[in-house]
Design a protein around this motif. Sequence first.
Motif: not given
Lengths: 125, 107
Positions: B51-54, B61-70
């Motif tokens: 989800a959020s680990n580069r 400049r790349f980032s991730g977020s979220g959990s569950g379904t979104d």
Amino acid sequence: ELQLVESGGGLVKPGGSLRLSCAASGFTFSSYNINWVRQAPGIGLEWVAAISSSSIYIYYRDSVKGRFIISRDNAKNSVYLQMDSLRVEDTAVYYCARTHLGASNQYGSGSYDHWGQGTLVTVSS
Amino acid sequence: EVVLTQSPGTLSLSPGERATLSCRASQSVGGFLAWYQQKPGQAPRLLIYDASNRATGIPARFSGSGSGTDFTLTISSLEPEDFAVYYCQQRSDWPLTFGGGTKVETK
């Protein structure tokens, strides 16, 4: 240098067989799960099969169960995909991919931190 | 089977702009979601895992977020080399599945 190199693709008639190989180098092969992922021309990615680091766990997508067999030889740093009863819909570039140690489990699942260059399998009469 | 739906299908942006890509799962995958970038004729490249680990070597400049379904992949300021197709993938359940992809193209 870490490498995954696939080979064995080609043109085959429906009902035919192919054996893909994935030769690994540059890392401790026996510590990693390896998966096969395919991509039909112009289409997205599709997981095919997974094998855990010690071959204890093996999984397949339903559409290839009973037709494909994944195996590995840790002494030879290689993974194989035996594909029998090939269908037109199996046409794709087949990639072998290593799972990321920090994003995988003992069962063979994971996200993929290194991929081979792919080998094209074409099933056509 | 966990179905991953990516949106939009195509994103038309200019270099320097912010890109926001979405991946929605048909059931919870916890945090077990990855993002990949693929350019024509190349294998996919891992950008974000869990989800959020580069991944190693991926620019900030790349980032991730979220959990569950979104889940969301954000590219804060597009560089010319970022124009590509992006896929999400879940490792929560068998069969492992990928989203259909979002193409980021030059406006």
